[in-house]
Design a protein around this motif. Structure first.
Motif, PDB file in Angstrom:
ATOM      1  N   MET A 110      -2.302 -48.631 -34.062  1.00 27.85           N
ATOM      2  CA  MET A 110      -1.432 -48.898 -35.211  1.00 27.85           C
ATOM      3  C   MET A 110      -0.217 -47.973 -35.179  1.00 27.85           C
ATOM      4  O   MET A 110       0.893 -48.376 -35.529  1.00 27.85           O
ATOM      5  CB  MET A 110      -2.213 -48.729 -36.518  1.00 27.85           C
ATOM      6  CG  MET A 110      -3.254 -49.803 -36.730  1.00 27.85           C
ATOM      7  SD  MET A 110      -4.279 -49.532 -38.165  1.00 27.85           S
ATOM      8  CE  MET A 110      -3.119 -49.736 -39.489  1.00 27.85           C
ATOM      9  N   TRP A 111      -0.404 -46.735 -34.721  1.00 31.42           N
ATOM     10  CA  TRP A 111       0.704 -45.802 -34.584  1.00 31.42           C
ATOM     11  C   TRP A 111       1.657 -46.254 -33.486  1.00 31.42           C
ATOM     12  O   TRP A 111       2.875 -46.066 -33.585  1.00 31.42           O
ATOM     13  CB  TRP A 111       0.141 -44.411 -34.293  1.00 31.42           C
ATOM     14  CG  TRP A 111       1.148 -43.337 -34.083  1.00 31.42           C
ATOM     15  CD1 TRP A 111       2.060 -42.881 -34.989  1.00 31.42           C
ATOM     16  CD2 TRP A 111       1.346 -42.570 -32.899  1.00 31.42           C
ATOM     17  NE1 TRP A 111       2.806 -41.875 -34.439  1.00 31.42           N
ATOM     18  CE2 TRP A 111       2.383 -41.660 -33.160  1.00 31.42           C
ATOM     19  CE3 TRP A 111       0.730 -42.556 -31.651  1.00 31.42           C
ATOM     20  CZ2 TRP A 111       2.830 -40.757 -32.212  1.00 31.42           C
ATOM     21  CZ3 TRP A 111       1.167 -41.645 -30.717  1.00 31.42           C
ATOM     22  CH2 TRP A 111       2.215 -40.757 -30.995  1.00 31.42           C
ATOM     23  N   PHE A 165       7.933 -51.054 -34.397  1.00 36.20           N
ATOM     24  CA  PHE A 165       8.384 -52.445 -34.416  1.00 36.20           C
ATOM     25  C   PHE A 165       8.400 -53.045 -35.821  1.00 36.20           C
ATOM     26  O   PHE A 165       9.018 -54.079 -36.034  1.00 36.20           O
ATOM     27  CB  PHE A 165       7.501 -53.314 -33.516  1.00 36.20           C
ATOM     28  CG  PHE A 165       7.603 -52.946 -32.069  1.00 36.20           C
ATOM     29  CD1 PHE A 165       8.812 -52.969 -31.418  1.00 36.20           C
ATOM     30  CD2 PHE A 165       6.482 -52.567 -31.365  1.00 36.20           C
ATOM     31  CE1 PHE A 165       8.908 -52.623 -30.073  1.00 36.20           C
ATOM     32  CE2 PHE A 165       6.559 -52.227 -30.029  1.00 36.20           C
ATOM     33  CZ  PHE A 165       7.779 -52.254 -29.381  1.00 36.20           C
ATOM     34  N   ILE A 166       7.715 -52.421 -36.754  1.00 28.87           N
ATOM     35  CA  ILE A 166       7.637 -52.932 -38.119  1.00 28.87           C
ATOM     36  C   ILE A 166       8.744 -52.280 -38.939  1.00 28.87           C
ATOM     37  O   ILE A 166       8.894 -51.060 -38.933  1.00 28.87           O
ATOM     38  CB  ILE A 166       6.260 -52.633 -38.747  1.00 28.87           C
ATOM     39  CG1 ILE A 166       5.124 -53.090 -37.839  1.00 28.87           C
ATOM     40  CG2 ILE A 166       6.146 -53.241 -40.130  1.00 28.87           C
ATOM     41  CD1 ILE A 166       5.051 -54.569 -37.609  1.00 28.87           C
ATOM     42  N   SER A 167       9.484 -53.076 -39.676  1.00 31.89           N
ATOM     43  CA  SER A 167      10.586 -52.562 -40.478  1.00 31.89           C
ATOM     44  C   SER A 167      10.067 -51.709 -41.633  1.00 31.89           C
ATOM     45  O   SER A 167       9.082 -52.056 -42.287  1.00 31.89           O
ATOM     46  CB  SER A 167      11.403 -53.730 -41.023  1.00 31.89           C
ATOM     47  OG  SER A 167      12.376 -53.257 -41.918  1.00 31.89           O
ATOM     48  N   PRO A 217      -0.778 -55.372 -43.289  1.00 27.02           N
ATOM     49  CA  PRO A 217      -1.474 -56.417 -42.509  1.00 27.02           C
ATOM     50  C   PRO A 217      -0.812 -56.710 -41.167  1.00 27.02           C
ATOM     51  O   PRO A 217      -1.497 -57.021 -40.189  1.00 27.02           O
ATOM     52  CB  PRO A 217      -1.420 -57.642 -43.422  1.00 27.02           C
ATOM     53  CG  PRO A 217      -1.242 -57.106 -44.784  1.00 27.02           C
ATOM     54  CD  PRO A 217      -0.447 -55.849 -44.630  1.00 27.02           C
ATOM     55  N   MET A 218       0.511 -56.563 -41.090  1.00 30.81           N
ATOM     56  CA  MET A 218       1.178 -56.759 -39.799  1.00 30.81           C
ATOM     57  C   MET A 218       0.796 -55.656 -38.818  1.00 30.81           C
ATOM     58  O   MET A 218       0.583 -55.931 -37.629  1.00 30.81           O
ATOM     59  CB  MET A 218       2.689 -56.810 -39.988  1.00 30.81           C
ATOM     60  CG  MET A 218       3.174 -58.091 -40.653  1.00 30.81           C
ATOM     61  SD  MET A 218       4.936 -58.109 -40.895  1.00 30.81           S
ATOM     62  CE  MET A 218       5.510 -58.225 -39.220  1.00 30.81           C
ATOM     63  N   LEU A 219       0.692 -54.417 -39.302  1.00 31.26           N
ATOM     64  CA  LEU A 219       0.249 -53.326 -38.437  1.00 31.26           C
ATOM     65  C   LEU A 219      -1.170 -53.566 -37.937  1.00 31.26           C
ATOM     66  O   LEU A 219      -1.470 -53.346 -36.761  1.00 31.26           O
ATOM     67  CB  LEU A 219       0.291 -51.993 -39.190  1.00 31.26           C
ATOM     68  CG  LEU A 219       1.610 -51.249 -39.224  1.00 31.26           C
ATOM     69  CD1 LEU A 219       1.512 -50.047 -40.149  1.00 31.26           C
ATOM     70  CD2 LEU A 219       2.018 -50.824 -37.847  1.00 31.26           C
ATOM     71  N   VAL A 220      -2.039 -54.024 -38.833  1.00 31.98           N
ATOM     72  CA  VAL A 220      -3.432 -54.276 -38.453  1.00 31.98           C
ATOM     73  C   VAL A 220      -3.511 -55.368 -37.386  1.00 31.98           C
ATOM     74  O   VAL A 220      -4.246 -55.253 -36.412  1.00 31.98           O
ATOM     75  CB  VAL A 220      -4.260 -54.651 -39.702  1.00 31.98           C
ATOM     76  CG1 VAL A 220      -5.618 -55.179 -39.323  1.00 31.98           C
ATOM     77  CG2 VAL A 220      -4.388 -53.448 -40.622  1.00 31.98           C
ATOM     78  N   ALA A 221      -2.719 -56.426 -37.540  1.00 41.17           N
ATOM     79  CA  ALA A 221      -2.764 -57.529 -36.579  1.00 41.17           C
ATOM     80  C   ALA A 221      -2.095 -57.162 -35.257  1.00 41.17           C
ATOM     81  O   ALA A 221      -2.629 -57.450 -34.177  1.00 41.17           O
ATOM     82  CB  ALA A 221      -2.089 -58.761 -37.184  1.00 41.17           C
ATOM     83  N   ALA A 234      -3.170 -55.846 -29.843  1.00 31.21           N
ATOM     84  CA  ALA A 234      -2.663 -56.001 -28.471  1.00 31.21           C
ATOM     85  C   ALA A 234      -2.782 -54.704 -27.665  1.00 31.21           C
ATOM     86  O   ALA A 234      -3.370 -54.712 -26.579  1.00 31.21           O
ATOM     87  CB  ALA A 234      -1.235 -56.519 -28.494  1.00 31.21           C
ATOM     88  N   PRO A 235      -2.262 -53.559 -28.142  1.00 33.83           N
ATOM     89  CA  PRO A 235      -2.450 -52.340 -27.341  1.00 33.83           C
ATOM     90  C   PRO A 235      -3.902 -51.892 -27.269  1.00 33.83           C
ATOM     91  O   PRO A 235      -4.325 -51.311 -26.269  1.00 33.83           O
ATOM     92  CB  PRO A 235      -1.594 -51.283 -28.041  1.00 33.83           C
ATOM     93  CG  PRO A 235      -1.044 -51.887 -29.242  1.00 33.83           C
ATOM     94  CD  PRO A 235      -1.369 -53.319 -29.260  1.00 33.83           C
ATOM     95  N   LEU A 236      -4.680 -52.177 -28.315  1.00 36.25           N
ATOM     96  CA  LEU A 236      -6.099 -51.815 -28.274  1.00 36.25           C
ATOM     97  C   LEU A 236      -6.815 -52.590 -27.180  1.00 36.25           C
ATOM     98  O   LEU A 236      -7.658 -52.039 -26.466  1.00 36.25           O
ATOM     99  CB  LEU A 236      -6.760 -52.072 -29.629  1.00 36.25           C
ATOM    100  CG  LEU A 236      -8.242 -51.717 -29.693  1.00 36.25           C
ATOM    101  CD1 LEU A 236      -8.430 -50.214 -29.623  1.00 36.25           C
ATOM    102  CD2 LEU A 236      -8.871 -52.275 -30.944  1.00 36.25           C
TER     103      LEU A 236
END
Length: 103
Positions: A56-57, A62-64, A74-78, A82-84
């Protein structure tokens, strides 16, 4: 997407990936010859949770920052999945290689 956000995210991915891959290789190396009880499995599960938080970090540039929190979280969680996934798949092969090398 700006170049600065991409570079910052790439640097964060390098830091997180190197740390967790070394940690998982050490855990696999300890577990391979001795095969202790489930203590190392609990430690591994805790490191996976920590890797998800670090993912998430990684994607946070990328998140505004002007988005509302109810939409940003929720956007961070979703997006952190991908990196995980990359961390876990490559880490799996590193640990399997470590175990087969030491066994």
């Amino acid at each position: 997407m700006s170049n600065i956000a991409f570079l910052e995210s790439s640097q964060r991915m390098i830091i997180v990936a190197t740390t967790f891959w070394i940690l998982w290789a050490i855990l696999g190396g300890i577990d391979a010859p001795y095969n202790p009880s489930n203590f190392l499995m609990i430690i591994f599960c805790l490191t996976v949770v920590m890797a998800y938080l670090m993912s998430m970090w990684i994607v946070s540039p990328f998140i505004s920052g002007t988005m509302p929190l109810l939409l940003r979280f929720p956007m961070l969680v979703a997006f952190a999945l991908a990196p995980l996934t990359v961390l876990l798949v490559v880490g799996h092969f590193i640990v399997i290689g470590t175990i087969s090398l030491l066994s």
